[in-house]
Design a protein around this motif. Structure first.
Motif, short mmCIF file in Angstrom:
data_model
loop_
_atom_site.label_atom_id
_atom_site.label_comp_id
_atom_site.label_asym_id
_atom_site.label_seq_id
_atom_site.Cartn_x
_atom_site.Cartn_y
_atom_site.Cartn_z
N GLY A 4 10.41 -6.67 -29.44
CA GLY A 4 11.45 -6.10 -28.60
C GLY A 4 10.89 -5.65 -27.27
O GLY A 4 9.89 -6.19 -26.78
N THR A 5 11.50 -4.63 -26.67
CA THR A 5 11.05 -4.14 -25.36
C THR A 5 10.19 -2.89 -25.48
O THR A 5 9.09 -2.83 -24.95
N THR A 6 10.67 -1.89 -26.24
CA THR A 6 9.92 -0.64 -26.33
C THR A 6 8.98 -0.62 -27.53
O THR A 6 7.82 -0.24 -27.42
N TYR A 41 8.22 2.21 -32.89
CA TYR A 41 7.65 2.42 -34.23
C TYR A 41 6.38 1.60 -34.43
O TYR A 41 5.43 2.06 -35.06
N ALA A 42 6.35 0.40 -33.87
CA ALA A 42 5.13 -0.40 -33.95
C ALA A 42 3.97 0.30 -33.25
O ALA A 42 2.82 0.29 -33.73
N ARG A 43 4.26 0.93 -32.13
CA ARG A 43 3.24 1.70 -31.40
C ARG A 43 2.69 2.80 -32.30
O ARG A 43 1.49 3.01 -32.40
N ALA A 44 3.59 3.50 -33.00
CA ALA A 44 3.17 4.60 -33.87
C ALA A 44 2.32 4.11 -35.04
O ALA A 44 1.42 4.82 -35.50
N LEU A 45 2.56 2.88 -35.52
CA LEU A 45 1.81 2.33 -36.64
C LEU A 45 0.57 1.55 -36.19
O LEU A 45 -0.10 0.94 -37.03
N ALA A 46 0.27 1.59 -34.90
CA ALA A 46 -0.91 0.88 -34.34
C ALA A 46 -0.84 -0.63 -34.60
O ALA A 46 -1.85 -1.28 -34.88
N ILE A 47 0.37 -1.19 -34.49
CA ILE A 47 0.57 -2.64 -34.62
C ILE A 47 0.48 -3.25 -33.23
O ILE A 47 1.09 -2.74 -32.29
N PRO A 48 -0.28 -4.35 -33.04
CA PRO A 48 -0.32 -5.00 -31.72
C PRO A 48 1.08 -5.34 -31.23
O PRO A 48 1.90 -5.88 -31.99
N ARG A 49 1.36 -5.00 -29.96
CA ARG A 49 2.73 -5.17 -29.44
C ARG A 49 2.84 -6.29 -28.41
O ARG A 49 3.92 -6.53 -27.89
N ASP A 50 1.75 -6.94 -28.12
CA ASP A 50 1.81 -7.99 -27.10
C ASP A 50 1.41 -9.36 -27.65
O ASP A 50 1.21 -10.30 -26.90
N ASP A 51 1.28 -9.46 -28.98
CA ASP A 51 0.88 -10.73 -29.59
C ASP A 51 1.49 -10.81 -30.99
O ASP A 51 1.05 -10.11 -31.91
N ILE A 52 2.51 -11.63 -31.14
CA ILE A 52 3.26 -11.72 -32.40
C ILE A 52 2.36 -12.10 -33.57
O ILE A 52 2.44 -11.51 -34.65
N GLY A 103 12.26 14.13 -34.17
CA GLY A 103 11.31 13.02 -34.10
C GLY A 103 10.47 12.88 -35.36
O GLY A 103 10.16 13.86 -36.03
N MET A 104 10.11 11.63 -35.64
CA MET A 104 9.25 11.34 -36.79
C MET A 104 7.90 10.78 -36.35
O MET A 104 6.96 10.76 -37.11
N THR A 105 7.84 10.28 -35.11
CA THR A 105 6.58 9.79 -34.56
C THR A 105 6.39 10.44 -33.19
O THR A 105 7.25 11.15 -32.70
N ASN A 106 5.26 10.16 -32.57
CA ASN A 106 5.01 10.74 -31.24
C ASN A 106 5.43 9.81 -30.12
O ASN A 106 5.18 10.09 -28.95
N SER A 107 6.06 8.69 -30.45
CA SER A 107 6.41 7.70 -29.41
C SER A 107 7.92 7.63 -29.23
O SER A 107 8.65 7.23 -30.14
N ILE A 108 8.38 8.05 -28.06
CA ILE A 108 9.80 8.02 -27.74
C ILE A 108 9.97 7.35 -26.39
O ILE A 108 9.43 7.81 -25.39
N ILE A 166 8.89 4.84 -47.79
CA ILE A 166 8.65 3.39 -47.72
C ILE A 166 7.20 3.15 -47.31
O ILE A 166 6.68 3.81 -46.41
N GLU A 167 6.57 2.19 -47.98
CA GLU A 167 5.16 1.88 -47.68
C GLU A 167 5.10 0.76 -46.64
O GLU A 167 5.68 -0.32 -46.83
N PHE A 168 4.40 1.03 -45.54
CA PHE A 168 4.27 0.08 -44.42
C PHE A 168 2.83 -0.39 -44.27
O PHE A 168 1.89 0.40 -44.47
N PHE A 169 2.66 -1.64 -43.87
CA PHE A 169 1.34 -2.08 -43.41
C PHE A 169 1.10 -1.48 -42.03
O PHE A 169 2.00 -1.46 -41.19
N VAL A 170 -0.12 -0.97 -41.82
CA VAL A 170 -0.44 -0.31 -40.56
C VAL A 170 -1.69 -0.93 -39.95
O VAL A 170 -2.51 -1.53 -40.65
N GLY A 171 -1.84 -0.76 -38.64
CA GLY A 171 -3.04 -1.21 -37.97
C GLY A 171 -4.21 -0.29 -38.33
O GLY A 171 -4.03 0.83 -38.79
N GLY A 172 -5.42 -0.78 -38.10
CA GLY A 172 -6.59 0.03 -38.42
C GLY A 172 -7.58 -0.77 -39.26
O GLY A 172 -7.38 -1.97 -39.51
N PRO A 173 -8.66 -0.14 -39.71
CA PRO A 173 -9.71 -0.85 -40.46
C PRO A 173 -9.24 -1.31 -41.83
O PRO A 173 -8.29 -0.75 -42.40
N GLU A 174 -9.90 -2.32 -42.37
CA GLU A 174 -9.58 -2.81 -43.70
C GLU A 174 -9.97 -1.77 -44.76
O GLU A 174 -10.90 -1.00 -44.57
#
Length: 309
Positions: free
Chosen positions: A94-96, A99-110, A203-208, A300-308
């Protein structure tokens, strides 16, 4: 027994980038050990939500939501009310992508976002529940209401990209002449606020809206909302407050209440009692006051960015 994953993707998100990446995403899911399939959402209302419910009830182990914050919200609404819920993964397109930002998911490469699943790093996250009396909605990032709410979502993403903080200040200056306040009663863990307010944010995350300082102490799985109440003020002070908020320095201002709470009841009182006041959930109108919010801890359990692991 083979695990099953369902990719639910919005074909028009992210400048229509998703369709040409579907085969590669399914390949990543196969590498992660899933029997993978895809569902392309349609313009029909609740398309992603209904498919998420169907897939979960069929026993899928993982639902991957690919699209903007609206698609993610729909998929969450399709799962949150179920007794047995599959894991979730997010591919932001999307544009903003708050939630992906909060989960440390890459936002510029699908594809890189999809590969987060290969790291097998997941975490149970809080989900917000909003009860409007006749129906229930869920959210993962923010609930907000009041005349200042437009500021959070009213700045076009391309303007934000070009101007950053200044975009919000410009939008704020444009809105100030028509700002109104509502008389409300807010009931939360530590007390009750009764009086006029320009906005409340839960709020639930720090990204608004792409900024990460508005809820400086947010945790994703502690069972607590961050509550900000903005009291009415004169235009000059309101501009100052907006500038402080964008840098995370607003929480000590006397015109702000900032606290943590497991629940919130918001109702209009006094001369505002008959006002139709919308409540924004993850960027879309979810319903109208009165509303009761509940934090569903680690729901709900989400996959998150970060080390293995």
């Amino acid at each position: 027994m083979t695990k099953k994953a369902r990719l639910i993707y919005n074909p028009v998100s992210g400048h229509e980038q998703m369709p040409k990446n579907v085969a590669d995403i399914l390949d990543v899911l196969e590498q992660a050990g899933y029997e993978a399939s895809a569902f392309r959402t349609t313009p029909k209302p609740m398309s992603a939500q209904n498919e998420a419910t169907r897939a979960a009830e069929e026993g899928f182990d993982l639902i991957v939501a690919a699209g903007g914050d609206g698609t993610i919200n729909e998929v969450v609404n399709g799962l949150a009310f179920l007794e047995k819920r599959p894991k979730m993964a997010i591919i932001p397109a999307g544009t903003t992508n708050d939630y992906a930002r909060a989960l440390a998911i890459p936002r510029d490469d699908i594809l890189e976002a999809a590969k987060v699943i290969l790291k097998n790093n997941s975490r149970k996250m809080d989900i917000g529940k909003a009860n409007f009396g006749d129906r229930t909605q869920y959210f993962v990032n923010i609930a907000a209401s009041g005349s200042l709410t437009e500021l959070t979502y009213g700045v076009p993403s391309e303007v934000k990209s070009a101007l950053g903080y200044a975009a919000y200040l410009i939008k704020g200056a444009e809105m100030l002449p028509r700002l109104t306040s509502n008389e409300m009663r807010l009931t939360y863990d530590d007390g009750v606020y009764e009086g006029k307010l320009s906005m409340f944010l839960l709020g639930m995350t720090n990204s608004i809206g792409g900024f990460e300082q508005i809820m400086p102490d947010a945790q994703l799985s502690d069972g607590l909302f961050q509550l900000i109440v903005v009291k009415p003020s004169d235009p000059v002070n309101m501009m100052k407050l907006m500038a402080l908020a964008l840098n995370g320095k607003h929480v000590d201002d006397p015109n702000i209440i900032y606290t943590k709470t497991t629940s919130l009841k918001a109702e209009l009182i006094g001369e505002s009692k008959d006002t139709e006041l919308p409540v924004n959930l993850d960027g879309e109108i979810g319903g109208y006051c009165p509303v009761t919010f509940e934090n569903m801890k680690q729901h709900i359990e989400f996959f998150v960015g970060g080390p293995e692991n």
